[in-house]
Design a protein around this motif. Structure first.
Motif, PDB file in Angstrom:
ATOM      1  N   SER A 164       0.838  -1.193   0.000  1.00 45.38           N
ATOM      2  CA  SER A 164       0.000   0.000   0.000  1.00 45.38           C
ATOM      3  C   SER A 164       0.876   1.247   0.000  1.00 45.38           C
ATOM      4  N   THR A 191       0.418   3.738   1.770  1.00 48.72           N
ATOM      5  CA  THR A 191       0.573   4.191   3.156  1.00 48.72           C
ATOM      6  C   THR A 191       1.734   3.495   3.864  1.00 48.72           C
ATOM      7  N   GLU A 243       6.718   8.808   4.162  1.00 49.20           N
ATOM      8  CA  GLU A 243       6.118  10.027   3.615  1.00 49.20           C
ATOM      9  C   GLU A 243       7.025  10.733   2.615  1.00 49.20           C
ATOM     10  N   ARG A 272       6.554   9.205  -0.888  1.00 47.49           N
ATOM     11  CA  ARG A 272       5.210   9.115  -1.477  1.00 47.49           C
ATOM     12  C   ARG A 272       5.039  10.075  -2.640  1.00 47.49           C
TER      13      ARG A 272
END
Length: 86
Positions: A18, A20, A24, A27
Motif C-alpha cells: 500500500s 501508506t 512520507e 510518497r
C-alpha cells in the motif's frame, strides 16, 4: 534498457504494498507514477475504503491522452522509414 525501465516502474508501483506503507518522503515520488493513481483507485473501490480523487484521475487521463498523442505524432513522422529500418 526498456526491460530494466519496465522492471523499475513495476517496483515503483504499489501493487503488492500500500502507498501508506511507504515513508512520507517517498510518497510524492511514487505519486508521479501514473500507475500509482490507477492501482490505488482500484484498491480503494474494491476494498470499499475510499473513492478516487477526481482531480488525480483527470490528471492521469490528460497525461495519458498527451502521451498517446505524442506517440502517434512520432509514429506518423517515422512511419515512412520503418520498412528501411526493419
Amino acid at each position: 534498457i526498456v526491460g530494466v525501465l519496465l522492471t523499475l516502474v513495476f517496483y515503483c508501483t504499489p501493487i503488492f504494498y500500500s502507498l501508506t506503507s511507504v515513508p512520507e518522503r517517498y510518497r510524492t515520488l511514487l505519486r508521479l507514477n501514473p500507475m500509482t493513481t490507477l492501482v490505488e483507485s482500484y484498491r480503494g473501490v474494491l476494498m470499499g475504503t475510499d473513492f478516487p480523487s477526481p482531480e488525480r484521475l483527470a490528471a492521469v487521463t490528460l497525461g495519458s491522452a498527451a502521451l498517446a498523442l505524442a506517440g502517434w505524432l512520432v509514429f506518423r513522422r517515422a512511419e515512412p522509414r520503418f520498412v528501411d529500418e526493419l
